[in-house]
Design a protein around this motif. Structure first.
Motif, short mmCIF file in Angstrom:
data_model
loop_
_atom_site.label_atom_id
_atom_site.label_comp_id
_atom_site.label_asym_id
_atom_site.label_seq_id
_atom_site.Cartn_x
_atom_site.Cartn_y
_atom_site.Cartn_z
N ASP A 1 -85.33 -7.65 53.92
CA ASP A 1 -84.17 -8.53 53.99
C ASP A 1 -84.24 -9.34 55.28
OD1 ASP A 1 -83.05 -6.93 56.15
OD2 ASP A 1 -82.48 -5.47 54.63
N TRP A 2 -83.23 -10.16 55.51
CA TRP A 2 -83.24 -11.06 56.67
C TRP A 2 -82.66 -10.44 57.93
CZ3 TRP A 2 -81.03 -14.50 52.44
CH2 TRP A 2 -82.05 -15.19 51.79
N SER A 3 -82.29 -9.16 57.86
CA SER A 3 -81.63 -8.53 59.01
C SER A 3 -82.61 -8.03 60.05
CB SER A 3 -80.77 -7.36 58.54
OG SER A 3 -81.58 -6.34 57.98
N GLY A 4 -83.86 -7.79 59.65
CA GLY A 4 -84.83 -7.20 60.57
C GLY A 4 -85.84 -8.19 61.07
N ALA A 5 -86.81 -7.68 61.80
CA ALA A 5 -87.87 -8.52 62.33
C ALA A 5 -88.82 -8.93 61.20
CB ALA A 5 -88.64 -7.78 63.42
N GLU A 6 -89.55 -10.01 61.43
CA GLU A 6 -90.54 -10.45 60.45
C GLU A 6 -91.61 -9.37 60.27
OE1 GLU A 6 -91.05 -13.32 58.56
OE2 GLU A 6 -88.95 -13.72 59.01
N PRO A 7 -91.99 -9.09 59.03
CA PRO A 7 -93.04 -8.08 58.82
C PRO A 7 -94.39 -8.57 59.34
CG PRO A 7 -92.54 -9.23 56.78
CD PRO A 7 -91.52 -9.68 57.78
N GLU A 8 -95.23 -7.63 59.71
CA GLU A 8 -96.58 -7.98 60.12
C GLU A 8 -97.32 -8.64 58.95
OE1 GLU A 8 -97.88 -7.63 63.10
OE2 GLU A 8 -96.11 -6.65 63.96
N SER A 9 -98.27 -9.50 59.26
CA SER A 9 -98.95 -10.28 58.23
C SER A 9 -99.67 -9.40 57.21
CB SER A 9 -99.93 -11.27 58.86
OG SER A 9 -100.91 -10.57 59.62
N ASN A 10 -100.12 -8.22 57.65
CA ASN A 10 -100.87 -7.35 56.74
C ASN A 10 -100.06 -6.14 56.28
OD1 ASN A 10 -100.80 -5.98 59.18
ND2 ASN A 10 -102.83 -5.08 58.89
N SER A 11 -98.75 -6.17 56.49
CA SER A 11 -97.95 -4.98 56.19
C SER A 11 -97.98 -4.64 54.70
CB SER A 11 -96.50 -5.19 56.64
OG SER A 11 -95.92 -6.31 55.99
N LEU A 12 -97.95 -5.65 53.84
CA LEU A 12 -97.98 -5.37 52.40
C LEU A 12 -99.29 -4.68 52.02
CD1 LEU A 12 -96.72 -5.64 49.60
CD2 LEU A 12 -97.83 -7.88 49.41
N GLU A 13 -100.39 -5.17 52.52
CA GLU A 13 -101.68 -4.56 52.22
C GLU A 13 -101.75 -3.12 52.70
OE1 GLU A 13 -101.25 -7.57 53.39
OE2 GLU A 13 -102.21 -8.90 51.93
N ARG B 1 -78.88 0.42 52.85
CA ARG B 1 -80.19 0.41 53.54
C ARG B 1 -80.67 1.84 53.78
NH1 ARG B 1 -77.90 -3.93 57.22
NH2 ARG B 1 -78.58 -5.89 56.29
N GLN B 2 -79.76 2.73 54.10
CA GLN B 2 -80.15 4.13 54.32
C GLN B 2 -80.68 4.77 53.04
OE1 GLN B 2 -76.56 5.78 55.98
NE2 GLN B 2 -77.11 5.23 58.09
N LEU B 3 -80.31 4.22 51.91
CA LEU B 3 -80.82 4.71 50.62
C LEU B 3 -82.12 4.02 50.23
CD1 LEU B 3 -77.49 4.98 48.58
CD2 LEU B 3 -78.83 6.85 49.58
N ALA C 1 -83.34 -3.03 50.47
CA ALA C 1 -83.26 -4.21 51.34
C ALA C 1 -81.94 -4.90 51.03
CB ALA C 1 -84.43 -5.14 51.09
N VAL C 2 -81.12 -5.15 52.06
CA VAL C 2 -79.76 -5.65 51.84
C VAL C 2 -79.47 -6.84 52.73
CG1 VAL C 2 -77.30 -5.07 51.82
CG2 VAL C 2 -79.00 -3.29 51.31
N ASP C 3 -78.94 -7.91 52.12
CA ASP C 3 -78.42 -9.05 52.87
C ASP C 3 -76.93 -9.15 52.59
OD1 ASP C 3 -80.86 -10.34 54.07
OD2 ASP C 3 -81.46 -10.32 51.96
N TRP C 4 -76.15 -9.31 53.64
CA TRP C 4 -74.69 -9.32 53.53
C TRP C 4 -74.14 -10.62 54.10
CZ3 TRP C 4 -71.68 -7.29 58.14
CH2 TRP C 4 -70.31 -7.56 58.01
N ASP D 1 -65.98 -10.22 52.61
CA ASP D 1 -65.45 -10.84 53.83
C ASP D 1 -64.85 -9.84 54.81
OD1 ASP D 1 -63.22 -10.37 52.12
OD2 ASP D 1 -62.06 -11.82 53.27
N ASP D 2 -64.63 -8.61 54.38
CA ASP D 2 -64.14 -7.57 55.29
C ASP D 2 -65.33 -7.06 56.10
OD1 ASP D 2 -63.60 -4.88 56.30
OD2 ASP D 2 -61.77 -4.93 55.08
N ALA D 3 -65.32 -7.34 57.41
CA ALA D 3 -66.48 -7.05 58.25
C ALA D 3 -66.80 -5.55 58.27
CB ALA D 3 -66.26 -7.57 59.66
N LEU D 4 -65.78 -4.71 58.38
CA LEU D 4 -66.03 -3.27 58.45
C LEU D 4 -66.62 -2.75 57.14
CD1 LEU D 4 -62.87 -1.95 60.35
CD2 LEU D 4 -65.22 -2.15 61.21
N LEU D 5 -66.05 -3.20 56.03
CA LEU D 5 -66.54 -2.74 54.73
C LEU D 5 -67.93 -3.31 54.44
CD1 LEU D 5 -66.22 -1.26 52.07
CD2 LEU D 5 -64.95 -3.23 51.20
N GLY D 6 -68.12 -4.59 54.73
CA GLY D 6 -69.43 -5.20 54.48
C GLY D 6 -70.53 -4.52 55.26
N ASP D 7 -70.26 -4.23 56.53
CA ASP D 7 -71.26 -3.55 57.36
C ASP D 7 -71.52 -2.14 56.85
OD1 ASP D 7 -72.89 -3.42 59.90
OD2 ASP D 7 -71.49 -1.78 60.28
#
Length: 224
Positions: free
Chosen positions: A180-192, A21-23, A26-29, A8-14
């Motif tokens: 994770d849910w923080s970014g844009a939706e992946p392209e439909s063929n990104s996994l391939e 993520r830099q490591l 995929a992270v959801d907070w 719940d601490d915004a600074l620590l959570g971010d």
């Protein structure tokens, strides 16, 4: 790894989300147990980092509720509560690890890697699969002794496949692990595209396609 942070601490959570993520994770907070509870139902997380002093319900209550409900995801408590009785209570309630703030991102990441090793059955720090070696700590991949340069997303995909080497994983499951849910939706063929790159950089047989089902890690031997 796909990680869920409940802090719940915004600074620590971010800071935790950004550092992990830099490591390459995929992270959801989320700042409350209720939102984290909904997320656990919706996505296949590899581990949870849980603060105990949460608004609208103590973290211990959520921990006990998740374990009683059958949630088996590895869970690490990260809290300012440093009493020995509190540590024992957290571990007895179902936590897999208990850390007291403050903590560095590097130590947190190392603890999470240890939890993942136990979960997927890799006792050694370096995962071995035939001629393939993968070190989750350094993100170094070697094929037949030669280092292979992979992007962060390619590394994440390889880790998921290696972590469940006895299973065929659906496209939907793999995408949920990688994004994770923080970014844009992946392209439909990104996994391939990522799978194509793994095959090109390592070996054409490193990823098996099971038609109509999904993908699995290959035998770990060089293709003929």
């Amino acid at each position: 790894m796909r990680l869920l942070i409940v802090e719940d601490d915004a600074l620590l959570g971010d800071a935790l989300a950004t550092g992990l993520r830099q490591l390459g994770h995929a992270v959801d907070w989320f700042e409350s147990g209720a939102r984290a509870d909904a997320a656990l139902v919706s996505a296949p997380f590899d581990a949870v980092v849980l603060d105990l002093g949460l608004p609208g319900g103590d973290g211990m209550v959520w921990l006990q509720r998740w374990r009683e409900r059958g949630v088996k995801c590895p869970l690490l408590v990260l809290t300012a509560r440093d009493g020995i009785e509190q540590r024992i209570a957290g571990l007895d309630a179902g936590a897999d690890d208990y850390l007291v703030k403050p903590i560095t991102i590097d130590e947190l990441a190392a603890r999470l890697r240890a939890l993942l090793r136990r979960t997927v059955g890799h006792a050694q720090a370096v995962w071995q699969h035939g001629a393939l070696e993968y070190d989750p700590a350094t993100k170094i991949v070697r094929w037949r002794g030669v280092q292979v340069d992979l992007t962060g997303r390619e590394l994440a995909l390889l880790e998921v496949l290696l972590g469940q080497s006895q299973r065929v994983l659906s496209k939907a499951y793999l995408q949920e692990k990688l994004y994770d849910w923080s970014g844009a939706e992946p392209e439909s063929n990104s996994l391939e595209v990522h799978i194509h790159h793994l095959r090109r950089k390592i070996d054409p047989a490193i990823v098996r396609t099971v038609r109509g089902v999904g993908y699995a890690i290959g035998s770990g031997e060089a293709s003929p």
